[in-house]
Design a protein around this motif. Sequence first.
Motif, short mmCIF file in Angstrom:
data_model
loop_
_atom_site.label_atom_id
_atom_site.label_comp_id
_atom_site.label_asym_id
_atom_site.label_seq_id
_atom_site.Cartn_x
_atom_site.Cartn_y
_atom_site.Cartn_z
N GLN A 126 0.83 -1.19 0.00
CA GLN A 126 0.00 0.00 0.00
C GLN A 126 0.87 1.25 0.00
O GLN A 126 1.97 1.23 0.52
CB GLN A 126 -0.87 -0.01 1.25
N ILE A 127 0.33 2.32 -0.56
CA ILE A 127 0.99 3.62 -0.52
C ILE A 127 -0.10 4.67 -0.33
O ILE A 127 -1.15 4.62 -0.97
CB ILE A 127 1.81 3.88 -1.81
N ARG A 128 0.14 5.58 0.59
CA ARG A 128 -0.82 6.67 0.81
C ARG A 128 -0.71 7.67 -0.33
O ARG A 128 0.36 7.88 -0.90
CB ARG A 128 -0.54 7.37 2.13
N LEU A 129 -1.83 8.29 -0.64
CA LEU A 129 -1.89 9.29 -1.71
C LEU A 129 -0.86 10.39 -1.46
O LEU A 129 -0.18 10.84 -2.38
CB LEU A 129 -3.31 9.85 -1.78
N ARG A 130 -0.71 10.79 -0.22
CA ARG A 130 0.25 11.83 0.16
C ARG A 130 1.67 11.39 -0.19
O ARG A 130 2.45 12.13 -0.77
CB ARG A 130 0.11 12.12 1.65
N SER A 131 2.03 10.16 0.18
CA SER A 131 3.37 9.65 -0.08
C SER A 131 3.63 9.46 -1.57
O SER A 131 4.74 9.68 -2.04
CB SER A 131 3.57 8.32 0.64
N LEU A 132 2.60 9.06 -2.30
CA LEU A 132 2.74 8.92 -3.75
C LEU A 132 3.02 10.27 -4.38
O LEU A 132 3.87 10.39 -5.27
CB LEU A 132 1.49 8.28 -4.35
N GLY A 133 2.34 11.31 -3.91
CA GLY A 133 2.60 12.66 -4.42
C GLY A 133 4.03 13.10 -4.19
O GLY A 133 4.68 13.65 -5.08
N ILE A 134 4.55 12.82 -2.99
CA ILE A 134 5.94 13.17 -2.67
C ILE A 134 6.90 12.37 -3.54
O ILE A 134 7.88 12.90 -4.07
CB ILE A 134 6.22 12.94 -1.17
#
Length: 124
Positions: free
Chosen positions: A26-34
Amino acid sequence: MGDTNGRADQESEETWIQSATNPDQQIRLRSLGIYLENGGSVVDCRVIEDAEGLWTIYVRLSDRPGEHRVNMYKSDQPKTYRAVNLAVNTIRDDFGYFGPVVLSTERRAGGPRQTSSEADEAEG
């Protein structure tokens, strides 16, 4: 000392992956943006419709093994979309991915169906 801080920064950037042994990473949307801002890229996308008609995005990243389910911005729950066009818009506009997107469903014949106009009304 500078090396120690650099190593700590690298370790903190690595924490967004849920678990290397978890088959459903899993990856959080926030972390994917970064990740994308730091030069990473999405190389493959899949969108799956669950039995209730909600769509979830799965991505493969340029330098990470496996497929990652995209979670909400501040939660470990999957980010879901009521209509597939909203998911595809996110993939294109937010992730900058313009390649093929695989669509699949977990619904089976006889289940509840929602028309595109019903989905639009639900969003608006």
